[in-house]
Design an enzyme around this catalytic site. Structure first.
Site, PDB file in Angstrom:
ATOM      1  N   LYS A  55      18.290  10.600  10.737  1.00 47.84           N
ATOM      2  CA  LYS A  55      18.790  10.552  10.330  1.00 47.84           C
ATOM      3  C   LYS A  55      18.574  10.878   9.003  1.00 47.84           C
ATOM      4  O   LYS A  55      17.799  10.332   7.796  1.00 47.84           O
ATOM      5  CB  LYS A  55      18.952   9.109   9.444  1.00 47.84           C
ATOM      6  CG  LYS A  55      20.270   8.271   8.320  1.00 47.84           C
ATOM      7  CD  LYS A  55      21.576   8.244   9.991  1.00 47.84           C
ATOM      8  CE  LYS A  55      22.771   8.055   9.777  1.00 47.84           C
ATOM      9  NZ  LYS A  55      24.109   8.620  10.063  1.00 47.84           N
ATOM     10  N   GLU A 115      -0.262  -3.394  11.491  1.00 42.23           N
ATOM     11  CA  GLU A 115       1.018  -3.486  12.046  1.00 42.23           C
ATOM     12  C   GLU A 115       1.686  -2.707  11.921  1.00 42.23           C
ATOM     13  O   GLU A 115       1.910  -1.587  11.224  1.00 42.23           O
ATOM     14  CB  GLU A 115       1.202  -4.617  10.576  1.00 42.23           C
ATOM     15  CG  GLU A 115       1.999  -5.462  11.442  1.00 42.23           C
ATOM     16  CD  GLU A 115       2.354  -6.051  12.713  1.00 42.23           C
ATOM     17  OE1 GLU A 115       2.045  -7.264  12.854  1.00 42.23           O
ATOM     18  OE2 GLU A 115       3.401  -6.023  12.966  1.00 42.23           O
ATOM     19  N   ARG A 154       4.589 -17.352  -5.504  1.00 43.87           N
ATOM     20  CA  ARG A 154       5.000 -16.853  -3.944  1.00 43.87           C
ATOM     21  C   ARG A 154       4.441 -17.749  -3.259  1.00 43.87           C
ATOM     22  O   ARG A 154       5.206 -18.236  -1.813  1.00 43.87           O
ATOM     23  CB  ARG A 154       3.475 -15.665  -3.796  1.00 43.87           C
ATOM     24  CG  ARG A 154       4.357 -15.077  -2.999  1.00 43.87           C
ATOM     25  CD  ARG A 154       3.135 -13.294  -3.414  1.00 43.87           C
ATOM     26  NE  ARG A 154       4.604 -12.634  -2.352  1.00 43.87           N
ATOM     27  CZ  ARG A 154       4.684 -11.331  -1.797  1.00 43.87           C
ATOM     28  NH1 ARG A 154       3.579 -10.466  -2.269  1.00 43.87           N
ATOM     29  NH2 ARG A 154       5.044 -10.249  -1.820  1.00 43.87           N
ATOM     30  N   CYS A 207       4.230   2.089   2.677  1.00 44.96           N
ATOM     31  CA  CYS A 207       3.655   2.741   3.921  1.00 44.96           C
ATOM     32  C   CYS A 207       3.486   4.419   3.736  1.00 44.96           C
ATOM     33  O   CYS A 207       2.492   5.085   3.416  1.00 44.96           O
ATOM     34  CB  CYS A 207       4.275   2.039   5.017  1.00 44.96           C
ATOM     35  SG  CYS A 207       3.621   0.479   5.483  1.00 44.96           S
ATOM     36  N   VAL A 229      -5.256   0.266   5.957  1.00 43.77           N
ATOM     37  CA  VAL A 229      -6.277   0.988   5.238  1.00 43.77           C
ATOM     38  C   VAL A 229      -7.107   2.335   6.114  1.00 43.77           C
ATOM     39  O   VAL A 229      -6.496   2.567   7.017  1.00 43.77           O
ATOM     40  CB  VAL A 229      -7.981  -0.622   5.447  1.00 43.77           C
ATOM     41  CG1 VAL A 229      -7.830  -1.887   4.702  1.00 43.77           C
ATOM     42  CG2 VAL A 229      -8.229  -0.406   7.224  1.00 43.77           C
ATOM     43  N   LYS A 275      -2.676   3.960  12.948  1.00 46.45           N
ATOM     44  CA  LYS A 275      -1.996   3.507  12.258  1.00 46.45           C
ATOM     45  C   LYS A 275      -1.330   4.881  10.947  1.00 46.45           C
ATOM     46  O   LYS A 275      -0.615   4.330  10.785  1.00 46.45           O
ATOM     47  CB  LYS A 275      -2.020   2.208  11.105  1.00 46.45           C
ATOM     48  CG  LYS A 275      -1.647   1.755  10.147  1.00 46.45           C
ATOM     49  CD  LYS A 275      -0.158   1.112  10.654  1.00 46.45           C
ATOM     50  CE  LYS A 275       0.722   0.970   8.942  1.00 46.45           C
ATOM     51  NZ  LYS A 275       1.517   0.337  10.144  1.00 46.45           N
ATOM     52  N   VAL A 331      18.491  10.737   0.980  1.00 46.73           N
ATOM     53  CA  VAL A 331      17.560  11.043  -0.397  1.00 46.73           C
ATOM     54  C   VAL A 331      16.130  10.503  -0.548  1.00 46.73           C
ATOM     55  O   VAL A 331      15.976  11.324  -1.721  1.00 46.73           O
ATOM     56  CB  VAL A 331      18.316  10.085  -1.485  1.00 46.73           C
ATOM     57  CG1 VAL A 331      17.924   8.783  -1.246  1.00 46.73           C
ATOM     58  CG2 VAL A 331      18.615  10.746  -2.538  1.00 46.73           C
ATOM     59  N   ASN A 360       2.288   6.389  10.558  1.00 46.19           N
ATOM     60  CA  ASN A 360       2.894   6.620   9.766  1.00 46.19           C
ATOM     61  C   ASN A 360       3.324   8.039   9.252  1.00 46.19           C
ATOM     62  O   ASN A 360       4.534   8.759   9.189  1.00 46.19           O
ATOM     63  CB  ASN A 360       2.451   5.703   8.799  1.00 46.19           C
ATOM     64  CG  ASN A 360       2.794   4.114   9.103  1.00 46.19           C
ATOM     65  OD1 ASN A 360       3.553   3.857   9.635  1.00 46.19           O
ATOM     66  ND2 ASN A 360       2.451   3.188   8.222  1.00 46.19           N
TER      67      ASN A 360
HETATM   68  C1  UDX Z   1       6.948   2.115   8.363  1.00 46.29           C
HETATM   69  C2  UDX Z   1       7.165   2.298  10.234  1.00 46.29           C
HETATM   70  O1  UDX Z   1       8.230   2.104   9.824  1.00 46.29           O
HETATM   71  C3  UDX Z   1       6.051   1.458  10.210  1.00 46.29           C
HETATM   72  O2  UDX Z   1       5.824   1.346  11.712  1.00 46.29           O
HETATM   73  C4  UDX Z   1       5.655   0.755   9.133  1.00 46.29           C
HETATM   74  O3  UDX Z   1       4.685   0.194   9.927  1.00 46.29           O
HETATM   75  C5  UDX Z   1       5.203   0.280   8.265  1.00 46.29           C
HETATM   76  O4  UDX Z   1       6.013   1.380   7.586  1.00 46.29           O
HETATM   77  P1  UDX Z   1       8.971   0.892   6.824  1.00 46.29           P
HETATM   78  O5  UDX Z   1       8.467   1.526   5.754  1.00 46.29           O
HETATM   79  O6  UDX Z   1       9.457  -0.425   6.668  1.00 46.29           O
HETATM   80  O7  UDX Z   1       8.009   1.022   7.859  1.00 46.29           O
HETATM   81  O8  UDX Z   1      10.555   1.413   6.674  1.00 46.29           O
HETATM   82  P2  UDX Z   1      11.152   2.309   7.907  1.00 46.29           P
HETATM   83  O9  UDX Z   1      12.438   1.862   9.093  1.00 46.29           O
HETATM   84  O10 UDX Z   1       9.896   3.433   9.016  1.00 46.29           O
HETATM   85  O11 UDX Z   1      10.924   3.408   6.746  1.00 46.29           O
HETATM   86  C6  UDX Z   1      10.959   4.758   5.762  1.00 46.29           C
HETATM   87  C7  UDX Z   1      12.061   5.136   5.050  1.00 46.29           C
HETATM   88  O12 UDX Z   1      11.958   5.693   5.975  1.00 46.29           O
HETATM   89  C8  UDX Z   1      12.964   4.307   4.398  1.00 46.29           C
HETATM   90  O13 UDX Z   1      13.174   4.532   3.478  1.00 46.29           O
HETATM   91  C9  UDX Z   1      14.315   5.115   5.214  1.00 46.29           C
HETATM   92  O14 UDX Z   1      15.547   4.687   4.648  1.00 46.29           O
HETATM   93  C10 UDX Z   1      13.883   5.864   5.585  1.00 46.29           C
HETATM   94  N1  UDX Z   1      14.382   7.053   6.624  1.00 46.29           N
HETATM   95  C11 UDX Z   1      14.011   5.944   8.026  1.00 46.29           C
HETATM   96  C12 UDX Z   1      15.366   7.821   6.731  1.00 46.29           C
HETATM   97  O15 UDX Z   1      15.492   8.069   5.596  1.00 46.29           O
HETATM   98  N2  UDX Z   1      15.405   8.141   7.583  1.00 46.29           N
HETATM   99  C13 UDX Z   1      15.618   7.792   8.702  1.00 46.29           C
HETATM  100  O16 UDX Z   1      15.824   8.438   9.889  1.00 46.29           O
HETATM  101  C14 UDX Z   1      14.388   6.530   9.264  1.00 46.29           C
HETATM  102  P1  ADP Z   2       1.595  -6.051   2.692  1.00 47.53           P
HETATM  103  O1  ADP Z   2       3.226  -5.360   2.145  1.00 47.53           O
HETATM  104  O2  ADP Z   2       1.194  -5.088   2.843  1.00 47.53           O
HETATM  105  O3  ADP Z   2       2.107  -7.650   2.630  1.00 47.53           O
HETATM  106  P2  ADP Z   2       1.676  -8.057  -0.247  1.00 47.53           P
HETATM  107  O4  ADP Z   2       2.077  -6.494  -1.701  1.00 47.53           O
HETATM  108  O5  ADP Z   2       3.308  -7.842   0.021  1.00 47.53           O
HETATM  109  O6  ADP Z   2       1.762  -6.436   0.091  1.00 47.53           O
HETATM  110  O7  ADP Z   2       0.772  -8.838  -0.294  1.00 47.53           O
HETATM  111  C1  ADP Z   2       0.090  -9.109   0.029  1.00 47.53           C
HETATM  112  C2  ADP Z   2      -0.188  -9.985  -0.823  1.00 47.53           C
HETATM  113  O8  ADP Z   2      -2.288 -10.866  -0.538  1.00 47.53           O
HETATM  114  C3  ADP Z   2      -0.102 -10.606  -2.169  1.00 47.53           C
HETATM  115  O9  ADP Z   2       0.704 -11.838  -2.021  1.00 47.53           O
HETATM  116  C4  ADP Z   2      -1.467 -10.264  -3.031  1.00 47.53           C
HETATM  117  O10 ADP Z   2      -1.014 -11.821  -3.945  1.00 47.53           O
HETATM  118  C5  ADP Z   2      -2.734 -11.399  -1.302  1.00 47.53           C
HETATM  119  N1  ADP Z   2      -3.567 -11.299  -2.449  1.00 47.53           N
HETATM  120  C6  ADP Z   2      -4.627  -9.708  -2.355  1.00 47.53           C
HETATM  121  N2  ADP Z   2      -5.536 -10.411  -2.497  1.00 47.53           N
HETATM  122  C7  ADP Z   2      -6.314 -11.937  -2.216  1.00 47.53           C
HETATM  123  C8  ADP Z   2      -6.973 -12.321  -2.174  1.00 47.53           C
HETATM  124  N3  ADP Z   2      -8.188 -11.971  -2.283  1.00 47.53           N
HETATM  125  N4  ADP Z   2      -6.811 -13.706  -1.524  1.00 47.53           N
HETATM  126  C9  ADP Z   2      -5.692 -14.208  -1.184  1.00 47.53           C
HETATM  127  N5  ADP Z   2      -4.775 -13.306  -1.296  1.00 47.53           N
HETATM  128  C10 ADP Z   2      -4.678 -12.037  -1.591  1.00 47.53           C
END
Ligand code: UDX
Ligand code: ADP
Length: 471
Positions: free
Chosen positions: A270, A164, A42, A279, A135, A223, A273, A227
């Site tokens: 929207k 975030e 990565r 998240c 978390v 958070k 499916v 969500n």
């Molecule tokens: C979500 C939250 O929006 C974001 O604030 C948080 O930090 C992380 O989780 P994400 O999962 O990246 O973000 O995408 P998001 O745009 O929220 O979509 C989530 C899912 O809902 C997707 O599968 C999307 O297609 C679906 N969706 C979204 C719908 O089906 N209808 C909608 O109107 C909006």
């Molecule tokens: P997110 O969507 O929350 O960002 P990801 O799985 O994409 O989650 O990223 C989490 C990253 O954290 C991974 O790339 C993983 O290798 C890294 N990671 C997990 N534990 C540790 C650790 N103890 N030290 C450094 N990196 C770590």
């Protein structure tokens, strides 16, 4: 006095840590930002000379191109990153637990704990430790206990929660122009000073009135709450889509009409499916687990239903495909367009497409898959995880990965749109129609294509939230 942050370390170079800290580096050229990760490949991808980054996110390459090597660095040297930083973001993965207490619901905090212990072991000076990963509530308290129990003399650790809110696919614009930045701290003098240090970082580009300071627990819960409420909106509109299909109403018109109410608003209505992503499901299950642990079973049941409705929506959709194709899809070829959980990302975590394809496999259909961004290896990985008892060779006999939508649709009986990629709007549907077996069916799981136009070409179109043509 609040510490003036000049060196930031981010532990975890994933979907959250990577883009977030790359944008911090871009917007704060006076701060050195080092993103560390244990995963060598990565990190190599983040450092690749041709910018083939490990995640696809519109605009991300431009940010990395500008900041990398200037004040943005990617490294596997976690200890060095920790040692040098004044402020450390913990941005590691927190998947749902697969076994033990709370399996299937609670978050697996093993990665957070390991990262926290590493900070305690390595740090020789005081640090502000910021919990960025989503978390469960009170994780910050556990982190604080671990850090304090293991710290060296003269090392203080102040813990902040800074969840975030970026959404994948729009991460860079969300980070450039966030609705709000939320910072939670302990309500002590030191906690508030640490909070001010982080506020100063964000104030380099985020207007002060959008930077909210709250208590630690409120921040953690906010958070999960945000969500849960977003996912609840989708489950609500999806529940209504079932009523539309049964009655002749049109879910797009309903969403449009209710969205005009300024209290409801037009966004996130929207029908689809089913929601996916790393998240929504995870955070709701977390909330369910929290409610149950707090002996609030009614609250737990309320939130659990949001996830159940999502499962129902996916099941309902695949059943509609089978029903429409004369009650059997055995041996029939189905083209699934889109594999990512939403458009503009290569991420497939909890993608509805995985469930649909599994259902089609169970019905012994032949499945062609095309997605513009998801890597082939990722698709095989997801499909074998979804059906752990089926050997990959057997899966490969039923499933073919294609390199274009046209190729995927060739000789198919039905096209299923699972992700709302813009390029599916631009497909030459006349050409697709010519290549398909007849009658040619389209199932739009994303309210994406113009059903009337496709019907004119000759397709039998089924759309989420609209009654089937024959009804
Ligand atoms: C979500 C939250 O929006 C974001 O604030 C948080 O930090 C992380 O989780 P994400 O999962 O990246 O973000 O995408 P998001 O745009 O929220 O979509 C989530 C899912 O809902 C997707 O599968 C999307 O297609 C679906 N969706 C979204 C719908 O089906 N209808 C909608 O109107 C909006
Ligand atoms: P997110 O969507 O929350 O960002 P990801 O799985 O994409 O989650 O990223 C989490 C990253 O954290 C991974 O790339 C993983 O290798 C890294 N990671 C997990 N534990 C540790 C650790 N103890 N030290 C450094 N990196 C770590």
């Amino acid at each position: 006095m609040p510490v003036k942050v000049s060196k930031i370390c981010c532990i975890g170079a994933g979907y959250v840590g990577g883009p977030t800290c790359a944008v911090i580096a871009l917007k704060c050229p006076h701060i050195t930002v080092t993103i560390v990760d244990l995963n060598q490949s990565r990190v190599d991808a983040w450092n690749s000379p041709d910018f083939s980054l490990p995640i696809y996110e519109p605009g991300l390459v431009d940010v990395v191109r500008e900041a990398r090597g200037r004040n943005l660095f990617f490294s596997t040297d976690v200890d060095k990153g920790i040692e040098e930083a004044d402020l450390i973001f913990v941005s590691v993965n927190t998947p749902t637990k697969k076994s033990g207490v709370g399996a299937g619901f609670a978050a697996d905090l093993n990665y957070v704990e390991l990262a926290t212990r590493r900070i305690a072991t390595v740090a020789n000076s005081s640090k502000i430790v910021v919990e960025k990963s989503t978390v469960p509530c009170r994780t910050a308290e556990s982190m604080r206990t671990i850090l304090e129990a293991n710290s060296k003399p003269n090392c203080r650790f102040d813990i902040l929660s800074n969840p975030e809110f970026l959404a994948e696919g729009t991460a860079i614009s969300d980070l450039f122009n966030p609705d709000r930045v939320l910072i939670g701290s302990l309500e002590t003098k030191e906690g508030e000073e640490a909070c001010r240090s982080l506020v100063e970082v964000y104030a380099n580009w985020v207007p002060q009135e959008r930077i909210l300071s709250v208590g630690l627990w409120s921040s953690e819960l906010s958070k999960l709450a945000a969500n849960a409420m977003l996912a609840q909106r989708i489950s609500s509109i999806n529940a209504l889509s079932a009523i539309c299909e049964a009655t002749g109403a049109n879910i797009d018109e309903v969403a449009h009409a209710i969205g005009y109410d300024s209290r409801i608003g037009p966004k996130f209505l929207k029908a689809s499916v089913g929601f996916g992503g790393s998240c929504f499901q995870k955070d709701i299950l977390n909330l369910v687990y929290l409610s149950e642990s707090l002996h609030l079973p009614e609250v737990a049941a309320y939130w659990r239903q949001v996830v159940e409705m999502n499962e129902y929506q996916k099941r309902r959709f695949s059943k509609r495909v089978v029903d429409t194709l004369f009650n059997t899809i055995t041996g029939k070829r189905i083209a699934v367009l889109g594999f990512a959980f939403k458009a503009d990302t290569g991420d497939t975590r909890e993608s509805a497409a995985i469930t649909l394809i599994k259902d089609f496999q169970c019905e012994r259909a032949l499945v062609n898959i095309y997605d513009p961004q998801v890597e082939e290896a990722q698709i095989w990985n997801d499909l074998s995880e979804a059906s752990p008892l089926i050997p990959i060779e057997s899966i490969k006999k039923q499933v073919t990965i294609c390199h274009s939508a046209i190729e995927a649709c060739k000789n198919a009986e039905a096209v299923v749109i699972a992700t709302e990629w813009k390029e599916f709007l631009e497909i030459d549907w006349e050409e697709v129609y010519k290549g398909m077996n007849k009658p040619a069916f389209v199932f739009d799981g994303r309210l994406l294509v113009d059903a009337e136009k496709l019907t004119k070409i000759g397709f039998k179109v089924t759309t989420i939230g609209r009654p089937s043509a024959a009804a």
